[in-house]
Design a protein around this motif. Sequence first.
Motif: not given
Length: 488
Positions: A95, A99, A320-322, A457, A460-461, A464
């Motif tokens: 991760q 990122a 990457r948030g994808n 989704n 992803v959060n 992060s």
Amino acid sequence: MGQEMEEGLIALEGQDTPTMKTRVWFESKKIWRIAFPSMLFRVSGFGLYLVTQSFIGHIGEVPLVAYALVQTMIIRFVNGVLLGMASATETLCGQSFGAKQYHMMGIYLQRSWIVNFVTATITVPALVFATPIFRLLGEEEDIAIEIGTISLWFIPFVYSLVFSMTIQMYLQAQLKNLVIGVLSTSAFVVHILLSWIFVSKLNWGLSGAMSALNISAWIPIFGGFVYIFGGWCPHTWKGFTKAAFTDLLPVVKISISSGAMLCLEVWYDAILVLVAGYMQNAEVSVSAFSICLNINLWEFMVSLGFLGAACVRVANELGRGNAEAAKFSIKVTLSTSVCIGVFVWTLCIAFGHEIGYAFSSNEEIAEYVSGLSVLLAFSMLLNSAETVLTGVAVGGGWQSVVAIVNLICYYVIGIPIGILLCYVGHLQAKGLWIGMLSGVVMQVIALTYITWRIDWNHEVNKASERLNQWLLKASEEPSEVNIDEVKW
């Protein structure tokens, strides 16, 4: 290779509506770049066990049974603990790379060394007191004494696991693990040569076989140290730092959940081997069962290459948030792994009768192995799906959920069914193996449902938030690592 892939990815991103064939092609290239070196590393590493078992099997029946029990129960127990603890490195480094927090990867690696070294030291008494432990479990005296001798030889090997798995996961997350694959393959070749010299030529017996195992296990580690410390990881390795001793508690927490997940899986087989030790003609049953189990595990190492690929691809894309790219990667990885599983299943069905003779000159043991070959084939087919789904969990960081699934499927369903079929149904080792398969089938069904229902989704959060919480600032940090700079 790096430039070719980069140009292809740019071309792909430039298309308004890339075809499915094009998307699958480029995703497959990413997967195999991770999976193939990981396969080399894991197959070669587990091959050390099998080569040693093969040489010990021709030394005598008691040493073979003792080695099978130590390797299957104690070493698999320790390996499961350390592999589980190390998988936190896989999650965090994957991760972080996605990122673009490259400097944190070296810090996570050092933290994992600290945590795993302490963990390994805690497990050493199981090896030191192996003889009284197996006496309490009811093993025969001559086997228990031989177990005590073999287990002490495994202590240096246990400490090699502290570094080998974490280094491989650290390099794998940044697409640099081919060097570990090459080093592990070289160590496997050296191990065959050393075992032949020490056992067959110098007649050192058990001591020679175990010495060869320890020497070969440390070869890839020293090569990995040279690669990392020698400047081939300039963005992710900034040298040793005191920061490695900070924020250890969160790393320990995620390591424990990872350890529980994998330990519940690897102990599953070990418990079944222990149960096999109480069947009629126990020496033959344990030897045959452990041979089939080790063959299954060797093929499992190939499947673990796809576990690593699924983990890295999911972790990178979550970093990457994808979310959509993560889901697409799961589909491609799972399809590829299952296709290979079908191929291996076919081979096992075709050559099942000859398998046992490669590991024992005892006719009874070889025939017993042949009788388990069909069940072995289906186990290897299930490996291809189970490992990818587990890799998805590691990449997403939800190991604790999988730990609960493993607990229920293996220990509430699999083991009771195996024991009932073995002793009540009088199926002996076949009954145990059917029980083991039942647990794996339920695990695959449960993990498939969880993966299908997950909110990516939201994942992803979560990724992060986790990375930002543990982020330490670096004085110089590249905005992105160009794939052309990635050295194989």
